[in-house]
Design an enzyme around this catalytic site. Structure first.
Site, PDB file in Angstrom:
ATOM      1  N   TRP A   1      -4.983   6.931 -14.297  1.00  0.00           N
ATOM      2  CA  TRP A   1      -4.728   5.521 -14.498  1.00  0.00           C
ATOM      3  C   TRP A   1      -5.221   4.780 -13.289  1.00  0.00           C
ATOM      4  O   TRP A   1      -5.076   4.032 -12.689  1.00  0.00           O
ATOM      5  CB  TRP A   1      -3.242   5.256 -14.766  1.00  0.00           C
ATOM      6  CG  TRP A   1      -3.178   4.073 -15.604  1.00  0.00           C
ATOM      7  CD1 TRP A   1      -3.136   4.050 -16.943  1.00  0.00           C
ATOM      8  CD2 TRP A   1      -3.242   2.735 -15.171  1.00  0.00           C
ATOM      9  NE1 TRP A   1      -3.162   2.782 -17.386  1.00  0.00           N
ATOM     10  CE2 TRP A   1      -3.233   1.942 -16.311  1.00  0.00           C
ATOM     11  CE3 TRP A   1      -3.345   2.101 -13.924  1.00  0.00           C
ATOM     12  CZ2 TRP A   1      -3.280   0.562 -16.287  1.00  0.00           C
ATOM     13  CZ3 TRP A   1      -3.396   0.747 -13.884  1.00  0.00           C
ATOM     14  CH2 TRP A   1      -3.362  -0.031 -15.043  1.00  0.00           C
TER      15      TRP A   1
ATOM     16  N   ASN B   1       5.829  -1.958 -20.696  1.00  0.00           N
ATOM     17  CA  ASN B   1       4.516  -2.571 -20.932  1.00  0.00           C
ATOM     18  C   ASN B   1       3.628  -1.724 -21.846  1.00  0.00           C
ATOM     19  O   ASN B   1       3.302  -0.583 -21.529  1.00  0.00           O
ATOM     20  CB  ASN B   1       3.838  -2.749 -19.561  1.00  0.00           C
ATOM     21  CG  ASN B   1       2.715  -3.747 -19.579  1.00  0.00           C
ATOM     22  OD1 ASN B   1       2.486  -4.424 -20.580  1.00  0.00           O
ATOM     23  ND2 ASN B   1       2.016  -3.850 -18.449  1.00  0.00           N
TER      24      ASN B   1
ATOM     25  N   ASP C   1      -3.043  -1.150  -3.356  1.00  0.00           N
ATOM     26  CA  ASP C   1      -2.548  -0.289  -4.448  1.00  0.00           C
ATOM     27  C   ASP C   1      -3.693   0.602  -4.941  1.00  0.00           C
ATOM     28  O   ASP C   1      -4.734   0.106  -5.384  1.00  0.00           O
ATOM     29  CB  ASP C   1      -2.041  -1.196  -5.585  1.00  0.00           C
ATOM     30  CG  ASP C   1      -1.260  -0.420  -6.639  1.00  0.00           C
ATOM     31  OD1 ASP C   1      -1.333   0.816  -6.644  1.00  0.00           O
ATOM     32  OD2 ASP C   1      -0.578  -1.078  -7.456  1.00  0.00           O
TER      33      ASP C   1
ATOM     34  N   HIS D   1      -0.087 -11.264  -4.521  1.00  0.00           N
ATOM     35  CA  HIS D   1      -1.304 -10.541  -4.872  1.00  0.00           C
ATOM     36  C   HIS D   1      -2.537 -11.393  -4.637  1.00  0.00           C
ATOM     37  O   HIS D   1      -2.604 -12.530  -5.103  1.00  0.00           O
ATOM     38  CB  HIS D   1      -1.293 -10.185  -6.355  1.00  0.00           C
ATOM     39  CG  HIS D   1      -0.347  -9.092  -6.696  1.00  0.00           C
ATOM     40  ND1 HIS D   1      -0.559  -8.220  -7.721  1.00  0.00           N
ATOM     41  CD2 HIS D   1       0.822  -8.713  -6.120  1.00  0.00           C
ATOM     42  CE1 HIS D   1       0.445  -7.368  -7.780  1.00  0.00           C
ATOM     43  NE2 HIS D   1       1.296  -7.646  -6.829  1.00  0.00           N
TER      44      HIS D   1
ATOM     45  N   TYR E   1      -9.359  -2.928 -12.654  1.00  0.00           N
ATOM     46  CA  TYR E   1      -7.967  -3.342 -12.833  1.00  0.00           C
ATOM     47  C   TYR E   1      -7.455  -4.079 -11.595  1.00  0.00           C
ATOM     48  O   TYR E   1      -7.670  -3.657 -10.471  1.00  0.00           O
ATOM     49  CB  TYR E   1      -7.133  -2.086 -13.064  1.00  0.00           C
ATOM     50  CG  TYR E   1      -5.704  -2.355 -13.400  1.00  0.00           C
ATOM     51  CD1 TYR E   1      -5.360  -2.918 -14.617  1.00  0.00           C
ATOM     52  CD2 TYR E   1      -4.699  -2.046 -12.498  1.00  0.00           C
ATOM     53  CE1 TYR E   1      -4.039  -3.160 -14.939  1.00  0.00           C
ATOM     54  CE2 TYR E   1      -3.373  -2.285 -12.813  1.00  0.00           C
ATOM     55  CZ  TYR E   1      -3.057  -2.843 -14.032  1.00  0.00           C
ATOM     56  OH  TYR E   1      -1.754  -3.084 -14.345  1.00  0.00           O
TER      57      TYR E   1
ATOM     58  N   GLU F   1       7.921  -6.942  -4.127  1.00  0.00           N
ATOM     59  CA  GLU F   1       6.747  -7.487  -4.828  1.00  0.00           C
ATOM     60  C   GLU F   1       7.212  -8.670  -5.676  1.00  0.00           C
ATOM     61  O   GLU F   1       8.213  -8.579  -6.380  1.00  0.00           O
ATOM     62  CB  GLU F   1       6.143  -6.410  -5.735  1.00  0.00           C
ATOM     63  CG  GLU F   1       4.934  -6.896  -6.516  1.00  0.00           C
ATOM     64  CD  GLU F   1       4.342  -5.800  -7.407  1.00  0.00           C
ATOM     65  OE1 GLU F   1       5.056  -4.859  -7.762  1.00  0.00           O
ATOM     66  OE2 GLU F   1       3.146  -5.912  -7.735  1.00  0.00           O
TER      67      GLU F   1
ATOM     68  N   ASP G   1       5.272  -7.721 -15.832  1.00  0.00           N
ATOM     69  CA  ASP G   1       5.713  -7.017 -17.039  1.00  0.00           C
ATOM     70  C   ASP G   1       7.162  -6.515 -16.916  1.00  0.00           C
ATOM     71  O   ASP G   1       7.696  -5.955 -17.873  1.00  0.00           O
ATOM     72  CB  ASP G   1       4.756  -5.892 -17.437  1.00  0.00           C
ATOM     73  CG  ASP G   1       4.430  -4.937 -16.308  1.00  0.00           C
ATOM     74  OD1 ASP G   1       3.476  -5.214 -15.554  1.00  0.00           O
ATOM     75  OD2 ASP G   1       5.119  -3.920 -16.182  1.00  0.00           O
TER      76      ASP G   1
ATOM     77  N   HIS H   1       9.182  -2.432  -7.506  1.00  0.00           N
ATOM     78  CA  HIS H   1       8.048  -2.844  -8.343  1.00  0.00           C
ATOM     79  C   HIS H   1       8.398  -4.153  -9.060  1.00  0.00           C
ATOM     80  O   HIS H   1       9.322  -4.182  -9.875  1.00  0.00           O
ATOM     81  CB  HIS H   1       7.816  -1.724  -9.368  1.00  0.00           C
ATOM     82  CG  HIS H   1       6.604  -1.885 -10.216  1.00  0.00           C
ATOM     83  ND1 HIS H   1       6.537  -1.394 -11.500  1.00  0.00           N
ATOM     84  CD2 HIS H   1       5.421  -2.477  -9.970  1.00  0.00           C
ATOM     85  CE1 HIS H   1       5.351  -1.660 -12.002  1.00  0.00           C
ATOM     86  NE2 HIS H   1       4.655  -2.316 -11.099  1.00  0.00           N
TER      87      HIS H   1
ATOM     88  N   ARG I   1       9.224   2.644  -4.755  1.00  0.00           N
ATOM     89  CA  ARG I   1       8.603   1.608  -5.590  1.00  0.00           C
ATOM     90  C   ARG I   1       9.278   1.438  -6.950  1.00  0.00           C
ATOM     91  O   ARG I   1       8.720   0.786  -7.834  1.00  0.00           O
ATOM     92  CB  ARG I   1       7.130   1.986  -5.850  1.00  0.00           C
ATOM     93  CG  ARG I   1       6.191   1.654  -4.740  1.00  0.00           C
ATOM     94  CD  ARG I   1       5.970   0.179  -4.575  1.00  0.00           C
ATOM     95  NE  ARG I   1       5.137  -0.434  -5.605  1.00  0.00           N
ATOM     96  CZ  ARG I   1       5.165  -1.719  -5.901  1.00  0.00           C
ATOM     97  NH1 ARG I   1       5.990  -2.532  -5.291  1.00  0.00           N
ATOM     98  NH2 ARG I   1       4.362  -2.197  -6.825  1.00  0.00           N
TER      99      ARG I   1
ATOM    100  N   GLU J   1      -0.212   2.146  -1.668  1.00  0.00           N
ATOM    101  CA  GLU J   1       0.650   2.421  -2.818  1.00  0.00           C
ATOM    102  C   GLU J   1      -0.006   3.376  -3.804  1.00  0.00           C
ATOM    103  O   GLU J   1      -1.221   3.283  -4.041  1.00  0.00           O
ATOM    104  CB  GLU J   1       0.932   1.071  -3.493  1.00  0.00           C
ATOM    105  CG  GLU J   1       1.734   1.178  -4.754  1.00  0.00           C
ATOM    106  CD  GLU J   1       1.864  -0.179  -5.435  1.00  0.00           C
ATOM    107  OE1 GLU J   1       1.669  -1.222  -4.772  1.00  0.00           O
ATOM    108  OE2 GLU J   1       2.138  -0.190  -6.639  1.00  0.00           O
TER     109      GLU J   1
ATOM    110  N   HIS K   1      -3.342   2.782  -7.440  1.00  0.00           N
ATOM    111  CA  HIS K   1      -3.153   3.008  -8.879  1.00  0.00           C
ATOM    112  C   HIS K   1      -3.374   4.457  -9.311  1.00  0.00           C
ATOM    113  O   HIS K   1      -3.988   4.716 -10.352  1.00  0.00           O
ATOM    114  CB  HIS K   1      -4.043   2.071  -9.700  1.00  0.00           C
ATOM    115  CG  HIS K   1      -3.528   0.667  -9.707  1.00  0.00           C
ATOM    116  ND1 HIS K   1      -2.306   0.334 -10.196  1.00  0.00           N
ATOM    117  CD2 HIS K   1      -4.074  -0.480  -9.267  1.00  0.00           C
ATOM    118  CE1 HIS K   1      -2.117  -0.967 -10.071  1.00  0.00           C
ATOM    119  NE2 HIS K   1      -3.150  -1.493  -9.504  1.00  0.00           N
TER     120      HIS K   1
ATOM    121  N   GLU L   1       6.456   3.573  -8.989  1.00  0.00           N
ATOM    122  CA  GLU L   1       6.671   2.556 -10.026  1.00  0.00           C
ATOM    123  C   GLU L   1       6.763   3.183 -11.416  1.00  0.00           C
ATOM    124  O   GLU L   1       7.298   2.567 -12.319  1.00  0.00           O
ATOM    125  CB  GLU L   1       5.616   1.447  -9.967  1.00  0.00           C
ATOM    126  CG  GLU L   1       4.212   1.869 -10.318  1.00  0.00           C
ATOM    127  CD  GLU L   1       3.206   0.729 -10.219  1.00  0.00           C
ATOM    128  OE1 GLU L   1       3.236  -0.021  -9.237  1.00  0.00           O
ATOM    129  OE2 GLU L   1       2.385   0.602 -11.139  1.00  0.00           O
TER     130      GLU L   1
ATOM    131  N   ARG M   1      -0.963  -8.263  -1.008  1.00  0.00           N
ATOM    132  CA  ARG M   1      -1.653  -7.078  -1.510  1.00  0.00           C
ATOM    133  C   ARG M   1      -3.100  -7.460  -1.772  1.00  0.00           C
ATOM    134  O   ARG M   1      -3.375  -8.466  -2.433  1.00  0.00           O
ATOM    135  CB  ARG M   1      -0.990  -6.611  -2.810  1.00  0.00           C
ATOM    136  CG  ARG M   1      -1.588  -5.339  -3.358  1.00  0.00           C
ATOM    137  CD  ARG M   1      -1.018  -4.976  -4.711  1.00  0.00           C
ATOM    138  NE  ARG M   1      -1.847  -5.478  -5.783  1.00  0.00           N
ATOM    139  CZ  ARG M   1      -1.824  -5.011  -7.039  1.00  0.00           C
ATOM    140  NH1 ARG M   1      -1.017  -4.032  -7.362  1.00  0.00           N
ATOM    141  NH2 ARG M   1      -2.604  -5.510  -7.953  1.00  0.00           N
TER     142      ARG M   1
END
Ligand code: CS2
Ligand code: MG
Length: 409
Positions: free
Chosen positions: A409, A37, A217, A122, A159, A346, A323, A319, A290, A243, A219, A269, A147
């Site tokens: 991130w 991605n 999550d 999600h 995000y 997921e 993407d 994961h 993940r 996560e 992130h 992930e 999630r």
């Protein structure tokens, strides 16, 4: 049987996808996913310029030998570009082997351990009402595990949370890489986040009861101590997993988090190899792996890491964002079918346009995902359709703190 051609196909029905197609002298073809991605063309070129010619004339049945050859002979090991390229070759060869055997790949990996894979969907909302609607919509689509991501007061763009309410029936393609020349900038405030998230899970449990499987999550945005605080404050709401609570490269962070909370942890992930998981699994610092087949070198290493994880009662939580292409997704669904220590998959359905390019056998019925029984991976690439959607530059968003500092991130 010998490999006679290896072509790279880049298509962008709603997102960019990179697919490797391997052809053999017996007319069998196989496909593999090499999508990274936001950095798609790097892998396309790695395959086109450095790998394709190495495949010609080789035996497509020698999957393990091919994997070891590509991994070891390049000298430069690991990294997402290399491993996505190796993954595509590995998947395409499993696809060919399945077609040659007349069996779906999960049969070649040992056969089905279950009727299908339990999945999670999600849900997100800018406020609790919108979140509840989104959870209900996921339930209507057949998900029993969800999630939960929400906006945080004081953070403008976040995000994983839809910026506007979705029209009824329309599903939000979470976290699309925007097809723009520059990445979108979002903002972030960890203190506000840590205060807000437990209140949301309290509201969700109150509304939906104790049985619903809930996940969240992080992130990679917290320090070890902040992650420990969040894990602890979420304990009353019985999460299935938290996560990516801390940045993945500092693996020792998980030791600290683990000492302070019994909230289960899922990570990996962005991991590329079994070695990234080795200590985390052996020390039992995580509960779910993940990894995604595409970013982890394919089906072969995914099966290996799960067999290793089984010794420590660590399960899969592969994961499965949009993407990862339908090819990469199918690859890990086959692995999920065949391993004993499956946890949860997921599952974010791809867009209709994507599904018109990648014709799939996948079914999702009664809450269970099944890869189908077509020989190989069960995904065919319609090259004519693919050609209608040329590559478009796309970037994931990133975020800055109040004072302008780029955050994790
Ligand atoms: C996310 C992903 O699915 C997830 O858990 O973390 O959507 C991730 O952000 C993207 O795959 C990045 O490419
Ligand atoms: Mg994630």
């Amino acid at each position: 049987m010998k490999i006679t051609a290896a072509e790279v196909i880049v298509t962008s029905p709603t997102r960019n996808f990179v697919t490797l197609k391997i052809t053999t002298d017996e007319g069998l073809t196989g496909i593999g996913d090499a999508t990274l991605n936001g950095r798609e063309l790097a892998v396309a070129h790695y395959l086109k310029d450095h790998v394709a010619q190495l495949l010609i004339g080789k035996d497509p049945h020698a999957i393990e030998d091919m994997w070891q050859f590509l991994y070891r002979s390049s000298y430069w090991r690991r990294g997402p570009v290399t491993m996505a390229a190796i993954a595509a070759v590995d998947m395409a060869l499993w696809d060919i082997k399945g077609k040659a055997a007349g069996m779906p790949v999960y049969q070649l990996l040992g056969g089905a351990c279950r009727r299908g894979l339990s999945t999670y969907g999600h849900a997100s909302g800018r406020d609790v009402e919108e979140l509840f609607d989104s959870i209900r919509a996921e339930q209507e689509h057949g998900y029993t595990a969800i999630r939960v991501q929400t906006s945080v007061p004081g953070i403008k763009a976040l995000y994983g949370v839809a910026a506007q309410k979705q029209a009824s029936g329309e599903r939000y393609d979470y976290e699309p890489a925007q097809r723009t020349a520059q990445p979108a900038e979002e903002d972030w405030d960890t203190r506000a986040y840590l205060r807000h998230v437990p209140t949301v899970f309290e509201a969700v449990r109150h509304e939906f009861g104790p049985e619903m499987i809930l996940l969240h999550d992080g992130h990679h945005r917290m320090t070890p101590l902040q992650a420990a605080q969040l894990g602890k404050s979420l304990e009353p709401y019985d999460l299935f997993w938290l996560e990516d609570c801390t940045p993945a490269e500092n693996q020792e962070a998980l030791r600290l988090v683990r000492q302070h909370t019994t909230t289960p942890l899922a990570i990996g992930e962005v991991f590329n190899t079994i070695w990234d998981f080795k200590d985390l699994i052996r020390e039992q610092l995580i509960d779910y792996v993940r990894a995604a087949s595409t970013h982890f070198g394919g089906i072969s290493p995914l099966k290996k890491v799960m067999d290793y994880a089984a010794m420590y009662q660590v399960k899969s939580g592969f994961h499965g964002p949009t993407d990862v292409s339908p090819v990469g997704f199918a690859a890990q669904v086959h692995v999920g079918m065949a391993i004993h220590n499956f946890g949860l998959q997921e599952f974010m359905p791809h867009s209709e346009k994507t599904n018109s390019v990648f014709r799939q056998q996948l079914t999702f019925e009664g809450g269970l995902l099944h890869p189908g029984d077509a020989p190989g991976l069960g995904v065919e690439l319609d090259e004519k359709e693919a050609a209608k959607y040329p590559y478009q530059q796309a970037y994931l968003p990133y975020n800055r703190l109040n004072d302008g500092t780029v955050h994790d991130w």
